[in-house]
Motif scaffolding. Structure first.
Motif, PDB file in Angstrom:
ATOM      1  N   GLU A 491       0.830  -1.201   0.000  1.00  0.00           N
ATOM      2  CA  GLU A 491       0.000   0.000   0.000  1.00  0.00           C
ATOM      3  C   GLU A 491       0.869   1.259   0.000  1.00  0.00           C
ATOM      4  OE1 GLU A 491      -3.635   1.980   2.631  1.00  0.00           O
ATOM      5  OE2 GLU A 491      -2.778   0.036   3.181  1.00  0.00           O
ATOM      6  N   ARG A 495       0.945   4.248  -2.743  1.00  0.00           N
ATOM      7  CA  ARG A 495       0.798   5.665  -2.405  1.00  0.00           C
ATOM      8  C   ARG A 495       2.027   6.474  -2.856  1.00  0.00           C
ATOM      9  NH1 ARG A 495      -3.386   6.773   1.015  1.00  0.00           N
ATOM     10  NH2 ARG A 495      -4.436   4.966   1.951  1.00  0.00           N
ATOM     11  N   MET A 553      -7.874   9.823  -3.496  1.00  0.00           N
ATOM     12  CA  MET A 553      -7.801   8.472  -2.914  1.00  0.00           C
ATOM     13  C   MET A 553      -9.162   8.114  -2.344  1.00  0.00           C
ATOM     14  SD  MET A 553      -4.778   7.650  -3.665  1.00  0.00           S
ATOM     15  CE  MET A 553      -4.760   6.082  -2.829  1.00  0.00           C
ATOM     16  N   LEU A 554      -9.788   7.093  -2.910  1.00  0.00           N
ATOM     17  CA  LEU A 554     -11.138   6.681  -2.514  1.00  0.00           C
ATOM     18  C   LEU A 554     -11.091   5.796  -1.280  1.00  0.00           C
ATOM     19  CD1 LEU A 554     -12.629   5.854  -6.031  1.00  0.00           C
ATOM     20  CD2 LEU A 554     -12.836   7.974  -4.730  1.00  0.00           C
ATOM     21  N   ASP A 555     -12.226   5.744  -0.606  1.00  0.00           N
ATOM     22  CA  ASP A 555     -12.388   4.894   0.572  1.00  0.00           C
ATOM     23  C   ASP A 555     -13.328   3.733   0.249  1.00  0.00           C
ATOM     24  OD1 ASP A 555     -10.754   6.554   2.100  1.00  0.00           O
ATOM     25  OD2 ASP A 555     -12.463   7.858   2.613  1.00  0.00           O
ATOM     26  N   ALA A 556     -13.158   2.622   0.999  1.00  0.00           N
ATOM     27  CA  ALA A 556     -14.034   1.463   0.820  1.00  0.00           C
ATOM     28  C   ALA A 556     -15.422   1.774   1.357  1.00  0.00           C
ATOM     29  CB  ALA A 556     -13.461   0.245   1.532  1.00  0.00           C
ATOM     30  N   PHE A 686      -7.554   3.738  -5.783  1.00  0.00           N
ATOM     31  CA  PHE A 686      -7.793   2.910  -4.588  1.00  0.00           C
ATOM     32  C   PHE A 686      -6.791   1.756  -4.630  1.00  0.00           C
ATOM     33  CE2 PHE A 686      -9.761  -0.640  -2.317  1.00  0.00           C
ATOM     34  CZ  PHE A 686     -10.007  -0.035  -1.087  1.00  0.00           C
ATOM     35  N   THR A 688      -5.250  -1.862  -3.147  1.00  0.00           N
ATOM     36  CA  THR A 688      -5.710  -3.077  -2.457  1.00  0.00           C
ATOM     37  C   THR A 688      -4.862  -4.259  -2.919  1.00  0.00           C
ATOM     38  OG1 THR A 688      -7.598  -4.529  -2.034  1.00  0.00           O
ATOM     39  CG2 THR A 688      -7.434  -3.572  -4.227  1.00  0.00           C
ATOM     40  N   LEU A 695     -16.388   0.576  -3.486  1.00  0.00           N
ATOM     41  CA  LEU A 695     -15.919   1.936  -3.243  1.00  0.00           C
ATOM     42  C   LEU A 695     -17.085   2.922  -3.220  1.00  0.00           C
ATOM     43  CD1 LEU A 695     -12.943   1.880  -5.780  1.00  0.00           C
ATOM     44  CD2 LEU A 695     -12.888   1.300  -3.349  1.00  0.00           C
ATOM     45  N   SER A 696     -16.912   3.952  -2.405  1.00  0.00           N
ATOM     46  CA  SER A 696     -17.867   5.069  -2.361  1.00  0.00           C
ATOM     47  C   SER A 696     -17.349   6.176  -3.286  1.00  0.00           C
ATOM     48  CB  SER A 696     -18.010   5.604  -0.936  1.00  0.00           C
ATOM     49  OG  SER A 696     -18.543   4.612  -0.095  1.00  0.00           O
TER      50      SER A 696
END
Length: 724
Positions: A491, A495, A553-556, A686, A688, A695-696
């Motif tokens: 990760e 990034r 950067m998206l969040d789950a 994102f 992973t 994803l939202s």
């Protein structure tokens, strides 16, 4: 021999069955299976009881040849046990193929224990079968109890199978009742065959010998054989064998009822007391003749009454019903020998009575003549009253006084010698007892030392097991920590790649070394000093970041249990491997642990997707929190770090609904999911290690395209997101 005459390959009715041709009746097969399962389940003692001729030996040998039992046990067979305890120990050693030698009981017992331990060390259990066990003496039973120790279960030296006549049961009950308690659930009693079973038995023996089932005996003959043999296999074999021999002599290819009835009448004793074939089983049959040579074989010869037989005797013999002569219950102690001598002609009853009377008279005369040669008695002065021994009439000419003194001396000398011998024997016995007690004390001390060593070994083993379990737990924890560290490194690399991309888009140098992990501190400006000198002359506006140069950067998104259940059921109902993998992926990212476990299996074996052990490990790790089997599979998978240079990715499916997007792909990570409004620079990302994401999406961006970047490789082509 009649074998070739009847077109057979071998003798069908010998004492031993043809190779591989044991005929099982339903009751006998039920008893065989029950006893076999009892031995497999750990029964320490089994009993096989039955009258003579019911097939106990055949039953016992078939049990010892069973494939399942021979894979578990090392069988040994011993018949007709005789002798005391040491003799039985020698028989046991011989049955297991070990040398016994001439040794005292303690050494023989130690030798038996050594042989049993060697058999168990080879991975099998000793199994001793004793036939005709009713002949075991009390000393033999005590020795068996001492050696086998069947009451101790798994600690027994060997398992026992005792076979014998019905009187074996009261013999054991009187000598060792504990044996019967051990055999309550492992005891069978063999019964005679029924008429139908007898006919089937005869037909099966003929077929096993190479003949046709119904070619040698007609139904009436089969019924006669059963009635005269009482359903006992050994008697059935004897009648059939000698019947075929008689038919061969008479040049007959089939035995019908009339011919067999004539043979049975010819084999009848002239006095009407029984048949030579069945001497012993029925109470009214004659005993076995002692003068018959061993191995003699019977040929059926018609017997006619002697001319001197009295009319009334012959009439009494012929008037006796056949049921009283032949069809009687079989005695338990009877034995049927293989060779049966031809019946001897009995003397007429009057002749036998006259001979007995004459013999008695001659015996009395001999006694009378002998008594006349002996003189003296309690009142005879020529006989010494203190000795009580008779003296011949031609006694020694020495006087009474001169003969008494040497006799008294001899008596005193004999008494002295007897006393000395008794004292010596008593001393020897006490010496042997003391030596035996000393050996017993040494043996007990050695046993105590062995027990102490065993306790120490058990404690050391328990401590080693505890250390091993702790080491295993520590290794599992270290493995989990290492996996988490790998995920964090992957990760962080993603990034870092994103940050370097933004820096390169802004014209700055990429971060390397320490700069990649720690940003350079920026000094805080002094509020009173104003702007720096290089900026005081010219005011430049603050630059705005290009969305393409700085992806969001998206969040789950939170899991949806309804979606998880719906996709899980869809996977169970589908038959397409790829469709199943996609449905399990969507269920797994919505919190279904069982779907994550199945997805790990799919990637482990490559069912519908490309096989990838690293991806399977990640899905197993997700499922291991709730599915125990997933942790087991994690322990069995080979360890190996992910290689970012060899990572691959291929998009499979995308689903957009309510501001939440679910993406599914396959390959080996780590992965970076990139989204954009149009194909070009990505606007959102994102990171992973899995092959699916939920994803939202931000409300102010219309992200309609997506792609996957695996490791350090180039991203895939842009894929259109179709709203549903």
């Amino acid at each position: 021999m009649y074998v070739a005459f009847f077109g057979l390959a071998q003798r069908p009715f010998g004492l031993a069955p043809c190779e591989g041709a044991v005929h099982w009746t339903d009751p006998h097969w039920h008893d065989f299976e029950r006893l076999r399962l009892a031995l497999i389940d750990g029964a320490p003692l089994a009993l096989v009881l039955g009258d003579t001729g019911t097939g106990k030996t055949t039953f016992l040998r078939a049990l010892l040849r069973d494939d399942t039992l021979t894979g578990i046990f090392r069988p040994a067979f011993h018949a007709n046990p005789i002798g005391d305890g040491p003799a039985l120990l020698r028989w046991i050693l011989s049955a297991f193929g070990a040398e016994a030698g001439a040794a005292e009981p303690d050494r023989l017992l130690a030798r038996v224990e050594t042989v049993m331990a060697e058999i168990r060390a080879a991975g099998r259990l000793p199994l001793l079968a004793i036939d005709e066990a009713q002949g075991l003496s009390t000393a033999g039973l005590e020795m068996l109890d001492r050696v086998a120790r069947p009451g101790q279960g798994a600690g027994a030296a060997f398992r026992l199978v005792l076979s014998g006549l019905p009187e074996l049961e009261p013999h054991l009950e009187q000598s060792h009742p504990s044996f019967l308690d051990l055999a309550q659930d492992s005891q069978v009693r063999l019964q005679p065959m029924t008429a139908t079973e007898t006919a089937d038995y005869i037909r099966s023996r003929i077929v096993a010998a190479g003949g046709e089932a119904d070619a040698l005996f007609d139904p009436e003959a089969l019924a006669l054989i059963h009635r005269h043999a009482h359903g006992l296999p050994r008697l059935v074999n004897t009648i059939c064998d000698r019947g075929l021999n008689a038919a061969f002599g008479a040049d007959r290819t089939c035995l019908d009822g009339a011919f067999l009835r004539e043979l049975l009448a010819d084999w009848q004793d002239t006095a009407g007391d029984g048949i030579c074939l069945f001497e012993g089983p029925a109470p009214s049959l004659p005993p076995r003749p002692k003068a018959a040579p061993p191995g003699a074989r019977l040929r059926p010869v018609a017997q006619s009454p002697p001319p001197e037989t009295a009319p009334e005797t012959a009439a009494a013999g012929s008037a006796r019903p056949e049921a009283d002569r032949v069809n009687k219950p079989v005695s338990a102690a009877a034995s049927v020998p293989e060779p049966c001598p031809a019946p001897a002609r009995l003397r007429p009853r009057r002749t036998r009575l006259l001979a007995a009377t004459t013999g008695a008279a001659l015996g009395l005369a001999a006694v009378f003549v002998g008594s006349t040669l002996i003189v003296g008695g309690p009142d005879d002065p020529a006989s010494p009253g203190n000795t009580g021994a008779p003296r011949l009439a031609t006694a020694s000419p020495f006087s009474e006084g001169r003969s008494e003194a040497p006799l008294a001396d001899r008596l005193r000398a004999a008494e002295t010698a007897s006393a000395e011998t008794g004292a010596a024997a008593e001393h020897l016995t006490r010496t042997r007892i003391a030596a035996a007690e000393a050996r017993l004390a040494e043996t007990r001390a050695e046993l105590d030392r062995l027990a102490a060593r065993r306790r120490d070994a058990i404690q050391e083993t328990a401590a080693a097991e505890a250390r091993r379990a702790a080491a295993r737990v520590a290794a599992d924890r270290a493995t989990a920590d290492f996996a988490q560290l790998q995920d964090r490194i992957a990760e962080a690399e993603l990034r870092l790649d994103a940050l370097n991309g933004r820096l390169s888009a802004g014209g700055a140098a990429p971060l390397t070394g320490v700069q990649a992990t720690a940003a350079r501190p920026v000094p805080k400006p002094d509020p009173g000093s104003g702007p720096p000198p290089e900026q005081r002359t010219e005011q430049s506006p603050e630059p705005k970041l290009d969305p393409a140069a700085s992806p969001l950067m998206l969040d789950a998104a939170p899991a949806d249990a309804r979606v998880a259940q719906r996709q899980y059921r869809h996977a169970l109902a589908s038959s397409d491997p790829l469709d199943i993998a996609i449905a399990y992926s969507r269920a797994a990212v919505n919190g279904q642990s069982r779907a994550a476990y199945y997805l790990g299996q799919i990637y482990e074996v490559g069912d519908g997707v490309e096989r990838n052990i690293d991806t399977a490990r990640h899905w197993y790790r997700i499922a291991a929190t709730e599915v125990v089997a997933a942790q087991v599979r994690l322990d069995d998978l080979p360890e190996g770090p992910a290689d970012p240079d060899r990572a691959t990715a291929r998009p499979l499916a995308a689903h957009l609904a309510g501001g939440v997007i679910e993406l599914v792909w396959q390959g080996s990570g780590p992965f970076l999911v990139e989204l954009a409004a149009e194909p070009g620079p990505p606007q959102a990302r994102f990171a992973t290690a899995l092959t699916a994401a939920r994803l939202s999406l931000p409300a102010d961006l219309a992200l309609n395209w997506w792609r996957i970047r695996a490791g350090r490789n180039a991203p895939t082509d842009w894929q259109r997101i179709e709203p549903r």
